[in-house]
Design a protein around this motif. Structure first.
Motif, mmCIF file in Angstrom:
data_model
loop_
_atom_site.group_PDB
_atom_site.id
_atom_site.type_symbol
_atom_site.label_atom_id
_atom_site.label_comp_id
_atom_site.label_asym_id
_atom_site.label_seq_id
_atom_site.Cartn_x
_atom_site.Cartn_y
_atom_site.Cartn_z
ATOM 1 N N TYR A 240 1.031 -1.058 -0.013
ATOM 2 C CA TYR A 240 0.053 -0.140 -0.193
ATOM 3 C C TYR A 240 0.837 1.314 0.029
ATOM 4 N N LEU A 241 0.498 2.081 -1.134
ATOM 5 C CA LEU A 241 1.480 3.252 -1.189
ATOM 6 C C LEU A 241 0.698 4.329 -1.141
ATOM 7 N N ARG A 242 0.996 5.480 -0.115
ATOM 8 C CA ARG A 242 0.253 6.579 -0.123
ATOM 9 C C ARG A 242 1.120 7.815 -0.712
ATOM 10 N N LYS A 243 0.385 8.597 -1.742
ATOM 11 C CA LYS A 243 0.934 9.680 -2.276
ATOM 12 C C LYS A 243 0.888 10.852 -1.278
ATOM 13 N N VAL A 244 1.984 11.354 -0.870
ATOM 14 C CA VAL A 244 2.159 12.336 0.141
ATOM 15 C C VAL A 244 2.522 13.558 -0.612
ATOM 16 N N ARG A 245 3.059 13.729 -1.732
ATOM 17 C CA ARG A 245 3.414 14.984 -2.483
ATOM 18 C C ARG A 245 3.091 14.797 -3.979
ATOM 19 N N THR A 246 2.983 15.841 -4.764
ATOM 20 C CA THR A 246 2.908 15.649 -5.943
ATOM 21 C C THR A 246 3.839 15.161 -6.952
ATOM 22 N N THR A 247 3.734 14.236 -7.716
ATOM 23 C CA THR A 247 4.688 13.733 -8.718
ATOM 24 C C THR A 247 5.452 14.656 -9.343
ATOM 25 N N PRO A 248 6.900 14.604 -9.345
ATOM 26 C CA PRO A 248 7.355 15.242 -10.526
ATOM 27 C C PRO A 248 6.913 15.129 -11.796
ATOM 28 N N VAL A 249 7.040 16.208 -12.547
ATOM 29 C CA VAL A 249 6.347 16.335 -13.999
ATOM 30 C C VAL A 249 7.095 15.113 -14.873
ATOM 31 N N HIS A 250 8.109 14.641 -14.662
ATOM 32 C CA HIS A 250 8.878 13.764 -15.457
ATOM 33 C C HIS A 250 8.540 12.413 -15.325
ATOM 34 N N PHE A 251 7.640 12.121 -14.637
ATOM 35 C CA PHE A 251 6.843 10.664 -14.289
ATOM 36 C C PHE A 251 5.747 10.759 -14.530
ATOM 37 N N PRO A 252 5.241 9.659 -15.063
ATOM 38 C CA PRO A 252 5.880 8.370 -15.628
ATOM 39 C C PRO A 252 6.641 8.894 -16.858
ATOM 40 N N ARG A 253 7.973 8.248 -16.856
ATOM 41 C CA ARG A 253 8.690 8.423 -18.081
ATOM 42 C C ARG A 253 8.081 7.866 -19.456
ATOM 43 N N PRO A 254 8.844 8.192 -20.491
ATOM 44 C CA PRO A 254 8.254 7.627 -21.740
ATOM 45 C C PRO A 254 8.035 6.045 -21.832
ATOM 46 N N VAL A 255 7.201 5.659 -22.900
ATOM 47 C CA VAL A 255 6.972 4.135 -22.959
ATOM 48 C C VAL A 255 7.944 3.379 -23.082
ATOM 49 N N GLY A 256 8.136 2.470 -22.060
ATOM 50 C CA GLY A 256 9.400 1.414 -22.141
ATOM 51 C C GLY A 256 10.508 1.712 -20.932
ATOM 52 N N VAL A 257 10.433 2.915 -20.812
ATOM 53 C CA VAL A 257 11.669 3.457 -19.905
ATOM 54 C C VAL A 257 11.530 3.040 -18.726
ATOM 55 N N PRO A 258 10.318 3.073 -17.890
ATOM 56 C CA PRO A 258 10.133 2.460 -16.588
ATOM 57 C C PRO A 258 10.493 0.969 -16.392
ATOM 58 N N THR A 259 10.338 0.085 -17.347
ATOM 59 C CA THR A 259 10.686 -1.229 -17.454
ATOM 60 C C THR A 259 12.218 -1.430 -17.706
ATOM 61 N N GLN A 260 12.936 -0.524 -18.942
ATOM 62 C CA GLN A 260 14.179 -0.743 -19.129
ATOM 63 C C GLN A 260 14.931 -0.107 -17.943
ATOM 64 N N LYS A 261 14.716 0.701 -17.471
ATOM 65 C CA LYS A 261 15.602 1.737 -16.394
ATOM 66 C C LYS A 261 14.589 1.771 -15.027
#
Ligand SMILES: C[S@@+](CC[C@H](N)C(=O)[O-])C[C@H]1O[C@@H](n2cnc3c(N)ncnc32)[C@H](O)[C@@H]1O
Length: 263
Positions: A240-261
């Motif tokens: 269970y993850l709670r969002k406590v702050r705004t997520t930085p704008v560069h997330f999510p990264r482009p398609v495929g990047v979260p899996t590759q890096k």
């Protein structure tokens, strides 16, 4: 289809009650059966799920889906018993919840959640158009008025204003590693929202690695919940993850990047 009846009340009432402090109404039980039958039919045409045996379907698709939202069910989303762990309660549990199921496949955990928490709106997201077409057919045939469907990649949808920071709850089951799931889920949550990541095995070392990724995304790991499934007695975890702050704008990264890096 007569020989393919889900295990029904009263057989399962005790299990639901003991494990989730929640019991489906007769109407919800009927909806579970309709969903099961529709998915079995769909399986002839699309390769939707390997889980077709009634008991296995009940445990792995229905019970497991709802085990992830046990804190919401306990908190009274459907008028259930008093919550034990109120820190996990949705911040808006008395008002309708906006839920997204990321990488929903054949509609899990999203469809059971939509049935169990009728005052929620559940968006089923998948990148495969064919699967979403089937889910749309299911939604219409079974008259699930609180379900929406959307075809897209989580990496792109997380950057779209109509979805970003728009959900109270994000569910992710069997889509990727935990940090990939976190990168998909946290941008979509409102501040204070809850991501539920369904896992099989899980270790403390993995929690430490995930902590760093979740921190970058504006969240905290609120709970790692370990449990045993009621029929096959398998070990599972929900993160269970709670969002406590705004997520930085560069997330999510482009398609495929979260899996590759991964973060
Ligand atoms: C193994 S299935 C899991 C389905 C379902 N959540 C379950 O637990 O039964 C993974 C699903 O995630 C979808 N998927 C994978 N990567 C995705 C992404 N980046 N965005 C949206 N959907 C994705 C796939 O198309 C597939 O339907």
């Amino acid at each position: 289809m007569n020989n393919l009846k889900l295990p029904s009340l009263p057989d399962m009432a005790n299990i639901w009650q003991e494990t989730l402090q929640w019991t489906p109404t007769v109407q919800q039980q009927v909806q579970f059966q309709q969903l099961y039958e529709f998915i079995l039919q769909g399986n002839n045409q699309f390769n939707l799920t390997r889980i077709t045996d009634p008991q296995e379907f009940w445990e792995k698709h229905l019970w497991d889906s709802l085990r992830g939202i046990a804190p919401i069910l306990r908190d009274g989303g459907v008028g259930a018993a008093e919550g034990e762990n109120t820190s996990l309660s949705s911040p808006t549990s008395s008002t309708p919840l906006s839920v997204i199921d990321i990488g929903t496949g054949a509609g899990f955990p999203g469809f059971p959640v939509a049935i169990a928490v009728a005052n929620s709106t559940v968006t089923l997201l998948d990148s495969t158009r064919k699967k979403i077409a089937f889910l749309e057919e299911t939604r219409a045939a079974l008259d699930f008025t609180n379900v929406k469907t959307f075809t897209g990649r989580a990496e792109e949808v997380g950057q779209q204003p109509q979805h970003r920071q728009n959900y109270d709850v994000a569910l992710v089951r069997a889509v990727g590693t935990a940090s990939v799931c976190a990168e998909y889920a946290l941008p979509l949550l409102k501040q204070g929202g809850l991501a539920v990541i369904y896992r099989g095995n899980w270790t403390e070392e993995e929690t430490k690695v995930l902590e760093n990724a979740v921190d970058q995304l504006g969240g905290v790991i609120e709970l790692v919940d370990k449990f045993t499934t009621p029929l096959s007695e398998s070990i599972r975890h929900c993160l269970y993850l709670r969002k406590v702050r705004t997520t930085p704008v560069h997330f999510p990264r482009p398609v495929g990047v979260p899996t590759q890096k991964p973060l």
